[in-house]
Write an enzyme that holds these catalytic residues in place. Structure first.
Site, PDB file in Angstrom:
ATOM      1  N   TYR A   1    -101.023  32.062 -55.417  1.00  0.00           N
ATOM      2  CA  TYR A   1    -102.289  32.791 -55.390  1.00  0.00           C
ATOM      3  C   TYR A   1    -102.905  32.587 -54.011  1.00  0.00           C
ATOM      4  O   TYR A   1    -103.364  31.486 -53.688  1.00  0.00           O
ATOM      5  CB  TYR A   1    -103.244  32.279 -56.466  1.00  0.00           C
ATOM      6  CG  TYR A   1    -103.033  32.877 -57.833  1.00  0.00           C
ATOM      7  CD1 TYR A   1    -103.894  33.859 -58.324  1.00  0.00           C
ATOM      8  CD2 TYR A   1    -101.975  32.476 -58.632  1.00  0.00           C
ATOM      9  CE1 TYR A   1    -103.705  34.413 -59.577  1.00  0.00           C
ATOM     10  CE2 TYR A   1    -101.772  33.022 -59.898  1.00  0.00           C
ATOM     11  CZ  TYR A   1    -102.637  33.988 -60.356  1.00  0.00           C
ATOM     12  OH  TYR A   1    -102.453  34.543 -61.581  1.00  0.00           O
TER      13      TYR A   1
ATOM     14  N   HIS B   1    -104.727  43.122 -69.323  1.00  0.00           N
ATOM     15  CA  HIS B   1    -103.892  42.193 -68.557  1.00  0.00           C
ATOM     16  C   HIS B   1    -103.420  41.016 -69.392  1.00  0.00           C
ATOM     17  O   HIS B   1    -104.227  40.205 -69.874  1.00  0.00           O
ATOM     18  CB  HIS B   1    -104.657  41.670 -67.339  1.00  0.00           C
ATOM     19  CG  HIS B   1    -103.830  40.784 -66.454  1.00  0.00           C
ATOM     20  ND1 HIS B   1    -102.754  41.251 -65.729  1.00  0.00           N
ATOM     21  CD2 HIS B   1    -103.917  39.452 -66.186  1.00  0.00           C
ATOM     22  CE1 HIS B   1    -102.214  40.250 -65.036  1.00  0.00           C
ATOM     23  NE2 HIS B   1    -102.904  39.151 -65.303  1.00  0.00           N
TER      24      HIS B   1
END
Length: 621
Positions: A209, A392
């Site tokens: 990330y 999601h």
């Protein structure tokens, strides 16, 4: 009068002309299109009538043989329906509604529910156009729904109806897309601004990330962002899993550079109000003409956090793999009526979220209670008008839905996808805007399957971890960024017969001691639903408030009636679903008569229409 007669004449002449190179009915424009295979051999166009519940397809394939199109499920093509057709060397056509009885065998349905509108073949392509109901009364036909649909396409190199696995393709498509981009306004004074990471060396880790903080465009007066799209660096597309843009509060002190979003420096996880988001399989998204993201006023954020999630499961070497991906934004001084916002709902992403291994179906729940929204917002919160959403989960996700409750009663399902595909995550429009009032409760339910796993799956950022999130796009904007819940893990551990103190960490660790039999899986699912939920509400300025609540039951939405076939009957051994209605005309209103079998009355009517048409022309001279 002449135009009307001419339209009838064209239709009737089409019915009496040899089929090769001609269509049987009028050619209405089909708004949506997609290639179905990696080599771009198969091109699909489609459109639909929501009121009549009829969809029209046109499949064009680079072949002189037969073509087929239908719907299948996630796991196997067996049982999938396939409408097949083609043009013989003598110019005659064949057309049939069939299904796969096994991987290699087709069988004609007893009920012919597809209505042919045209078949043609030229030197390069075979093109088939037909319509069918969303839901027929034939159990061999898969439903067309507002879920993700697995479109099944196949073709042959000649007119022998034989399945060749090299010529069979399945593609996930959201067929019932409500808004087409061509229907939306594009301001002439559009300005483009890119929010992107710069020359980031992708680590060899399977999950990364990367976060950086960037300024929004500096403008002298209010503008609206009305569209966004991913900007993916060439050859890195398969490694970028999602990109999120978070608005930062103007009082925030932000770090510089690029770093791990959720690593050692907590400053790189600041800013949690999602502005826009893109995930794998998505494309560009343009907001409705009356909403936009406001920039340029003192109330608007000046900085954002750009988060890019890389999934490097092949552990490609880091040397030479640099990335400069991001989000491209389109904005204009031409203002829209409403400032939009995004509300994040679901299960709080943390290891308290667990999914047992080896389960066919496991449900997780995240509760949102809006009763504190006004207090946390600092000013009265107008009713929220939801117009779009983004779903999601990660690889184990199979279905999601958001359900709304008011005064203790279920009001509606806001959005759902009962056939979720991790590879197709896109922002979708609602068919009608949904109003959320202060005090309403919002529940997100996620369904998972872990038959391929032999250990627990925990909530977390990696793709092999799990998430359960729904982003609601709404107006008018307020300061609430997220509202998510999680169950009392200590209660769950005790219900499974495990010892755990008041520490949530002990409760999570206790899950590793459970023998995950089918009975314990169901017991865990029941305990997670019955446990008290902690609801975490967060604002753009990182103000956090907690409350508690209980998971309400979800009343399933009943299926609508099926449409009775006009082209055959349901086989005697098939069970007709309860409730049906007469099949409406197809989307284009075209006939499907075969040119070689028109009755004499039709031919006489054609001659009479032609005479009348000519007489009308003479009368106008």
């Amino acid at each position: 009068m002449t135009c009307t007669l001419f339209s009838w004449l064209i239709l009737l002449l089409a019915l009496t002309t040899p089929s090769q190179g001609h269509h049987f009915g009028p050619k209405s424009r089909l708004r949506y299109s997609r290639f179905l295979d990696p080599s771009n051999v198969m091109f699909l166009c489609w459109d639909f009538d929501l009121e009549a519940e009829v969809i029209t397809f046109e499949l064009q394939v680079r072949t002189a043989g037969w073509v087929g199109l239908g719907v299948t499920n996630r796991y196997t093509n067996v049982g999938g329906d396939l409408v097949v057709g083609g043009v013989l060397p003598d110019g005659n056509v064949y057309f049939s509604d069939q299904h796969l009885v096994d991987e290699d065998t087709l069988k004609e349905d007893g009920s012919q529910d597809a209505e042919l509108q045209g078949l043609m073949e030229d030197a390069f392509y075979t093109t088939m156009r037909f319509s069918r109901p969303f839901r027929s009364c034939d159990p061999h036909d898969q439903d067309i729904t507002s879920d993700t649909v697995r479109v099944l396409a196949a073709y042959g190199q000649d007119d022998t109806l034989k399945l060749d696995r090299e010529h069979i393709f399945v593609k996930s498509i959201f067929l019932l897309q409500i808004v087409h981009p061509d229907d939306l306004d594009v301001p002439e004074d559009t300005i483009i601004h890119d929010l992107e990471i710069t020359d980031f060396l992708i680590p060899e880790d399977d999950t990364t990330y990367a976060c950086t903080f960037l300024p929004l465009p500096i403008v002298s007066k209010k503008h609206h962002i009305y569209k966004f799209e991913p900007k993916l660096a060439h050859r890195n597309e398969t490694m970028v899993h999602h990109i999120l843009v978070y608005a930062c509060g103007n009082a925030s002190t932000l770090p510089t550079g690029i770093s791990d979003c959720y690593g050692a420096d907590p400053a790189f996880s600041l800013c949690s109000q999602v502005v826009v988001g893109w995930a794998v399989g998505g494309t560009s998204y343009q907001f409705p003409d009356d909403v936009g993201i406001s920039i340029g006023t003192p109330m608007d954020p000046q900085w954002i956090r750009l988060e890019i999630h890389y999934s490097n499961f092949h552990n490609l070497p880091a040397q030479g793999i640099y990335d400069s991906s991001g989000i491209r934004m389109y904005y204009s001084p031409r203002l829209r009526r409403y400032d939009m916002g995004v509300l994040q709902l679901g299960f709080f992403t943390f290891p308290i979220h667990f999914i047992p291994p080896g389960t066919q179906s496991f449900m997780s729940y995240g509760l949102c209670k809006t009763e504190k929204f006004e207090e946390m917002n600092g000013t009265p919160v107008p009713d929220i008008q939801v117009y779009g959403y983004l779903l999601h989960t990660h690889l184990a996700g199979r279905a999601l839905q958001a359900v709304q409750y008011r005064n203790g009663s279920q009001l509606r399902t806001i959005c759902r996808d009962g056939s979720y595909d991790f590879s197709l995550q896109e922002t979708r429009d609602l068919p009608a805007r949904v109003e959320i009032k202060p005090g309403d409760e919002l529940l997100v339910e996620c369904q998972y399957q872990t038959l391929d796993r032999d250990s627990l799956t925990f909530g977390g950022p990696s793709t092999i971890n799990e998430m359960c999130l729904i982003f609601l796009f709404y107006y008018p904007r307020n300061n609430i960024s997220s509202c998510m819940g999680y169950p009392d893990i200590i209660y769950v551990a005790h219900e499974l017969g495990e010892e755990a103190s008041d520490s949530s960490m002990e409760g999570m660790m206790a899950m590793n001691n459970v023998e995950w039999t089918p009975e314990n899986i169901k017991k865990a699912e029941k305990a997670c639903k019955e446990a008290q939920q902690t609801v975490i509400i967060k604002t753009i300025d990182e103000v956090v408030e907690n409350t508690t609540g209980w998971i309400p039951d979800i009343i399933p939405t009943p299926r609508g009636p099926c449409l009775e076939s006009t082209g055959g009957k349901v086989e005697p051994h098939d069970k007709t679903p309860a409730g049906f209605r007469a099949k409406p005309l197809s989307l284009s209103g075209a006939s499907t008569a075969s040119p070689g079998s028109l009755p004499l009355a039709t031919l006489l009517f054609t001659q009479g229409t032609l005479s009348l048409f000519l007489a009308t022309l003479q009368a106008r001279d």
